[in-house]
Design an enzyme around this catalytic site. Structure first.
Site, PDB file in Angstrom:
ATOM      1  N   GLU A   1      22.028 -17.539  66.606  1.00 53.05           N
ATOM      2  CA  GLU A   1      21.878 -18.841  65.942  1.00 53.05           C
ATOM      3  C   GLU A   1      20.473 -19.033  65.391  1.00 53.05           C
ATOM      4  O   GLU A   1      20.269 -19.630  64.332  1.00 53.05           O
ATOM      5  CB  GLU A   1      22.222 -19.962  66.932  1.00 53.05           C
ATOM      6  CG  GLU A   1      22.203 -21.354  66.356  1.00 53.05           C
ATOM      7  CD  GLU A   1      23.224 -21.542  65.236  1.00 53.05           C
ATOM      8  OE1 GLU A   1      22.787 -21.504  64.079  1.00 53.05           O
ATOM      9  OE2 GLU A   1      24.415 -21.714  65.502  1.00 53.05           O
TER      10      GLU A   1
ATOM     11  N   LYS B   1      18.638 -13.914  55.642  1.00 55.96           N
ATOM     12  CA  LYS B   1      19.433 -15.010  56.211  1.00 55.96           C
ATOM     13  C   LYS B   1      20.733 -15.193  55.434  1.00 55.96           C
ATOM     14  O   LYS B   1      21.794 -15.438  56.009  1.00 55.96           O
ATOM     15  CB  LYS B   1      18.612 -16.294  56.209  1.00 55.96           C
ATOM     16  CG  LYS B   1      17.394 -16.224  57.148  1.00 55.96           C
ATOM     17  CD  LYS B   1      16.416 -17.358  56.852  1.00 55.96           C
ATOM     18  CE  LYS B   1      15.240 -17.366  57.821  1.00 55.96           C
ATOM     19  NZ  LYS B   1      14.146 -18.249  57.334  1.00 55.96           N
TER      20      LYS B   1
END
Lengths: 446, 446
Positions: A136, A212
Site C-alpha cells: 500500500e 507507481k
C-alpha cells in the site's frame, strides 16, 4: 494471543515513522488487529542512529527491538513473522525480499521501483510460497489507493486512472503557477525545503510516477508489471508561459500518470503514460496543490471516484505500512474472529466513550441578524460577545435597502462552546435594536 | 470451483443495478474473486417486474434466478451462501437480516437506517454466528469509504471525519448557490429530476446523513452505533442570502456530517452532528458539487485524506454491493489462493493485453508556436491540421511584443492519435513562417 513479530529493514524516514506510529497507537492498533504488532528486530547500516531511534521510541518497560546491521539475519530469523522492507532501490532490496519469501515470511514494502521492475518475479515467488507481499505504501503514501483498486472497486471494469502521484513535481508546478517562477528557481527552492532530493531525476522526469502508475495499471486491469513499456515525460521543459497560457484557456498543468484500457479483443491495448497534462481548472484534481497526491479512477459501474492525501512523508507512508501489517495480522489466520472485524475494531474492544450533547461541542459560527440602522447597535452586540469571551473573526455590515431602516449584520466568530453561543444569541435577540431571530450557522476550517 | 450463490432481497434501483453489474462484468469479477458470483434467487413483492428484470439481465444460455415474493424462503434456502438485503427501512428488513444470520448466511446490505438504529444487535448476532455483515453500500454509494476506515487507515488514531454524505441536499445547496434560487424552488426541481423523493424529509433534514455518520463514527472510533444521540439539523431553513453572504466572506455552505473525538480519559467524548456548515471556499470539499459525495478523514499519522465519488444511484451503489460480495467470496474460505490476490486478479487470470506505444495513444493537445506576424500564417497552420483531420477547439494569438516581429500562437485541438499529431507538428515546424520547435502538451478533459 501472542503478538505478531515484525523485522524492519531500514529505519530511515519511513522506518522511523513506522516505529513511531506502532508505538504511539499501539492500543488502537491492537484493538483493530486483534493482536499486538511489535517490531522485534531492526536492521540498518547506521547502527548507532538505529539504536538511538529504537531506544527513544520504545515505550518504557518493554524490551527494545534488537538492532543489527545484517538484514539477511533478520529475514532468516525464525521468530520474525513479517518483514518490512524500507531500504529502497532494486539491488539488495530485491535479494532480501526474495529471501524473506523463501523463508515463508510475509513481506510489506514501500518500494515502488522494485515492484514496477521486478514485481512479476516477486509476486510469483510469493504465490508459490503462499505468503503475502503487501505494498500500500508504494503508491500515494498514506492514501489507501491500492486497497481501493484491489478490493473497493472489484465490481467494475476499470476504464482509466489518472493520478497526481509525485508530490515533488506537483509542488514545483503549484509554485510555478502561483508565483510565475521558472522551473529551475522552484526546483532549487524545493531542494532547500526538502521536497526534492539532491538528485531529483526520478521525481522531475516522471520515473517515480511511472513506477507507481505501472503498479496501479497492473492491479486495475489484471496485467503484468511492464514499466519498461511505460512512456515517461517529466516537467523539466515546462515554461512559466505555458502554465500562464493554459490558465488563460481555463486549464491547469499537472504531471499526470494515466493508464487506460482501449479497444476490444485483438485490438485491445493499455495506455501507460506519464506526462505534463492540461486539465480543466474546474476539476477537483486540478486543484490538488503542493505535495499532495490524488488519484482519479473511472469504473464502468461506479463512475469517477477520487482519492486524495499526502503522497509521501514519514508518518503518512508509515500509515500505509502499518495498515498492511494490520491486514496481514487480520488475514493470516484461519480464525473467523481474526478476519476484518465488522466494525473495524474487535468486538470485545469497543469503547463506551459518550456522544456529546450538541451544547457541548465547540465550533466557530456565522451569525446573521437584522438590526436598526442607528449608532451603538454594533457596540451592544460586540459587548455581548466580549462578555462571553467570544472573539470576532470577520464582520460585514450591510447598508439598509432604500426606504428601510433595518440592515443585516453578519459576523464570523472564533471557536467557542455551543452552550456559550446559545446564551450569547439569547442576549443578542433580547437587545431592543435587534429584530427577530439571529440566524446561526456553524463554521469549520477543516 | 463452484460459484457463490446469492439471494437478492428487493430488485429495485440498486437491486437491478447489482443484477446488471454482476452479469455485465461477470468475467472481470470472477478473475478477481477466484470463483463465480451468481444471483440464484430473487425476492420482490412486484413479481412481474422482478421476473422481467431478471429475464432481461440474465446472459443467454444461463439458468435465470428463481423469483418469488417470499423473502423468508430465500434467507432460509440452504443453497444460498450470501443474502443481499436491499429492501430498506427497519421493519421487515431487520427480521430478514437476523433470520439470514440465524441460518448462517453472510449478509450484504445497503441499509444505513437499519444499521444506524439496530446495528449493535445485528453485528452481535453476526459475531455470535460467525458470519459477515458487509455494508460498503450504506455510506457514500460506490466510494469505498467503509473499507478505507476499517482497513486502509488502521494505523491511525482517527481524529475527525467531515463528509458530504447526502447527494440530494448537496445538489440543492449547489443549485441555490449557482443560481441564487430559494430552497423551495430548488427542492421542487430536484424532485422533478428524481434527485429528491416525494417525501424528502430524510434527505433535507439531515436524517439520512445522520445514519451514515453514525456508521462511520462507530468504525472510526470503535464505539457502538448511537444514532439516537446524533444531532441532526437540515437545510430547510437556509436562505439564498446566507449562501451569498458566506460566499462574500470566502466560504461555501455544505451539509456536513461531522464526528470528532475530543478530550482524554474521563472527559473524552465524541461529537456526532449533521448541520449546514460554512467551509473555506478554497478547500477541495467545498468544491464538491451536485449529487456527488466526499468524505474527509483526519488521522494522526496520515493527516487529511479525502474520498470522492457518486453517493447514490443504481450502479454506483451496486458497485459497493458487489465489492462486498467479492470480499466475502475471497475471505470466506481458508484457501490461501482465495484470499485477496496480490495483484487484485487471480494469478492464473492475468491478461496479456499489450501496452500501447505512445504514438498509438489518443489525446487532445495544447500547441504553442512562435510565428511571424504576417497575413496567411494562421491559414498555413490550420491547413496542416485540417489535412490531418485534427480539429481546433480554441485558439489564442498574442500580439508581438514591442519591437518584435514574432508572436505566440496557442492552439487547443480535439482528440487525435499521437502519431497523426507528430506528423502535423513536423509539417508545422517545416513552415517558413514558424520559428523553432512547436511546444506540445497533452490535454485530458477527464
Amino acid at each position: 494471543m501472542k503478538p505478531i513479530n515484525v523485522g524492519l529493514l531500514g529505519i530511515g524516514t519511513v522506518g522511523g515513522g513506522t516505529f513511531g506510529v506502532l508505538a504511539r497507537n499501539r492500543d488502537e492498533i491492537e484493538r483493530r488487529a486483534g493482536r499486538g504488532i511489535r517490531i522485534t528486530r531492526v536492521a540498518d547500516k547506521d547502527l548507532a542512529r538505529a539504536r538511538a531511534l529504537v531506544e527513544s521510541a520504545t515505550p518504557a518497560g518493554e524490551p527494545p527491538a534488537v538492532v543489527c546491521d545484517d538484514a539477511f539475519a533478520v529475514v532468516r530469523d525464525p521468530d520474525v513473522d513479517i518483514v518490512v522492507e524500507l531500504i529502497g532501490g532494486y539491488g539488495i532490496a530485491k535479494d532480501l525480499v526474495l529471501e524473506a519469501i523463501a523463508h515463508g515470511k510475509h513481506v510489506v514494502t514501500a518500494n515502488k521501483a522494485l515492484l514496477a521492475l521486478h514485481g512479476n518475479e516477486i509476486f510469483g515467488a510469493a504465490q508459490a510460497r503462499g505468503v503475502m507481499v503487501a505494498f500500500e505504501a508504494a503508491v500515494g503514501g498514506g492514501i489507501p489507493i491500492i486497497k481501493a483498486l484491489r478490493e473497493g472497486l472489484t465490481a467494475n471494469r476499470i476504464e482509466w486512472i489518472a493520478g497526481i502521484i509525485n508530490g515533488t513535481s506537483n509542488f514545483i508546478l503549484s509554485e510555478m503557477r502561483d508565483k510565475g517562477l521558472a522551473f529551475d528557481t522552484v526546483l532549487a527552492q524545493a531542494q532547500k525545503l526538502g521536497y526534492a532530493e539532491a538528485d531529483p531525476t526520478f521525481d522531475i522526469e516522471g520515473i517515480d510516477a511511472g513506477h507507481k502508475l505501472t503498479i496501479m495499471s497492473a492491479i486495475a486491469f489484471g496485467v503484468p508489471m511492464r514499466f519498461e513499456r511505460a512512456y515517461t515525460e517529466g516537467i523539466t521543459r515546462l515554461t512559466a508561459e505555458d502554465i500562464r497560457y493554459a490558465e488563460e484557456l481555463g486549464y491547469r498543468i499537472k504531471l499526470l500518470g494515466i493508464t487506460r484500457r482501449v479497444g476490444e479483443g485483438e485490438s485491445a491495448g493499455i495506455e501507460l503514460r506519464v506526462h505534463p497534462t492540461l486539465v480543466p481548472a474546474s476539476r477537483l484534481i486540478a486543484n490538488v496543490e503542493g505535495v499532495m497526491n490524488a488519484v482519479l479512477v473511472k469504473g464502468d459501474a461506479v463512475g469517477q471516484t477520487m482519492y486524495y492525501g499526502a503522497g509521501a512523508g514519514s508518518e503518512p507512508t508509515a500509515s500505509a505500512v502499518v495498515a498492511d501489517l494490520v491486514d496481514i495480522t487480520r488475514l493470516a489466520t484461519v480464525d473467523p474472529e481474526n478476519r476484518v472485524p465488522h466494525l473495524a475494531f474487535q468486538p470485545d474492544r469497543i469503547s463506551s466513550v459518550p456522544v456529546l450533547p450538541i451544547a457541548d461541542i465547540e465550533s466557530a459560527y456565522y451569525l446573521r441578524m437584522r438590526v436598526q440602522d442607528r449608532p451603538g447597535v454594533l457596540a451592544d452586540i460586540t459587548r455581548v460577545l466580549a462578555d462571553r469571551t467570544i472573539s470576532i473573526d470577520a464582520m460585514v455590515q450591510k447598508e439598509p435597502a432604500a426606504g428601510e431602516s433595518e440592515a443585516d449584520i453578519i459576523l464570523l466568530t472564533h471557536r467557542t462552546i455551543e452552550r456559550n453561543m446559545d446564551a450569547a444569541i439569547a442576549s443578542i435577540e433580547a437587545l431592543a435594536t435587534v429584530s427577530g431571530r439571529v440566524t446561526r450557522l456553524r463554521l469549520e476550517e477543516l
